[in-house]
Enzyme design. Structure first.
Site, PDB file in Angstrom:
ATOM      1  CB  CYS A   1       2.644  -5.797   1.276  1.00  0.00           C
ATOM      2  SG  CYS A   1       2.321  -8.166   0.503  1.00  0.00           S
TER       3      CYS A   1
ATOM      4  CB  CYS B   1       5.661  -9.827  -1.491  1.00  0.00           C
ATOM      5  SG  CYS B   1       4.066  -9.852  -2.272  1.00  0.00           S
ATOM      6  CB  SER B   2       6.494  -5.081  -1.905  1.00  0.00           C
ATOM      7  OG  SER B   2       7.329  -5.609  -3.141  1.00  0.00           O
ATOM      8  CB  CYS B   3       0.082  -6.399  -2.397  1.00  0.00           C
ATOM      9  SG  CYS B   3       0.940  -7.929  -2.621  1.00  0.00           S
TER      10      CYS B   3
END
Length: 205
Positions: free
Chosen positions: A107, A110-112
């Site tokens: 991702c 961000c950090s999906c």
């Protein structure tokens, strides 16, 4: 920059992560939380409960060709058949590794991450180093995880978003033809479903 594949670079942590750590330290100092209990809870959801859900999906696909087809054509519905759905897993796509193709999930914004099937994202997945280099130098990043992809195998990187999350379907290991779903589930690792590892090995009796 050399990325620490196991823990991520502290300098690469997001502002939110740093704020959370600061709050945790304050609460610990005041005796309001037990850091060991917090670490145990995080480990449970990061490495046990969540990834095991994804492993069950993979094992089902390995043993049921009709389910595999449903999984590859409509992953959200197929995963829901096994009871794994909800927040962060509303729209899923499953991508299959083959002899000529290796898939990696990242991702970049961000950090999906697909929580219902993989649990909490590991620290390195959220690091700026992984998010940037998985796109620009995927083979180099995989090498840092100990994963060497032959030149004849294409590496395809999938960029997860808030609207769409991916899961890698790793190849079934050789020598597992007589194993049932439960036994196969034990072979599937979290990292193989993200794509930073490729080879899975049948455990010796």
């Amino acid at each position: 920059m050399n990325m620490d594949a196991k823990s991520g670079s502290p300098a690469a942590q997001s502002d939110a992560a740093l704020r959370i750590r600061a709050i945790e330290e304050i609460l610990t100092e005041k005796g309001l939380i037990d850091p060991k209990a917090v670490d145990l809870l995080v480990d449970t959801f990061e490495n046990q409960i969540g990834p095991r859900n994804g492993a069950k999906v993979v094992a089902k696909a390995w043993t049921d060709s009709e389910y595999k087809q449903r999984l590859l054509s409509d992953a959200t519905a197929a995963i829901a058949e096994l009871g794994f759905s909800g927040l962060q897993g509303e729209n899923m796509v499953v991508v299959e590794n083959t002899d000529r193709l290796h898939n990696v999930i990242v991702c970049t914004l961000c950090s999906c991450y697909p929580w219902p099937t993989l649990g909490l994202p590991p620290v390195w997945y959220k690091s700026a180093a992984y998010r940037a280099r998985a796109i620009s130098d995927p083979r180099g990043v995989l090498r840092e995880f100990g994963t060497e992809i032959p030149e004849g195998v294409e590496v395809r990187v999938w960029d997860t978003t808030a609207e769409l999350r991916y899961l890698v379907l790793p190849q079934r290991p050789a020598g597992t033809e007589t194993m049932n779903e439960e036994e196969l589930t034990e072979l599937v690792s979290r990292d193989s479903m993200i794509g930073v590892t490729r080879e899975l090995t049948a455990k010796q009796p």
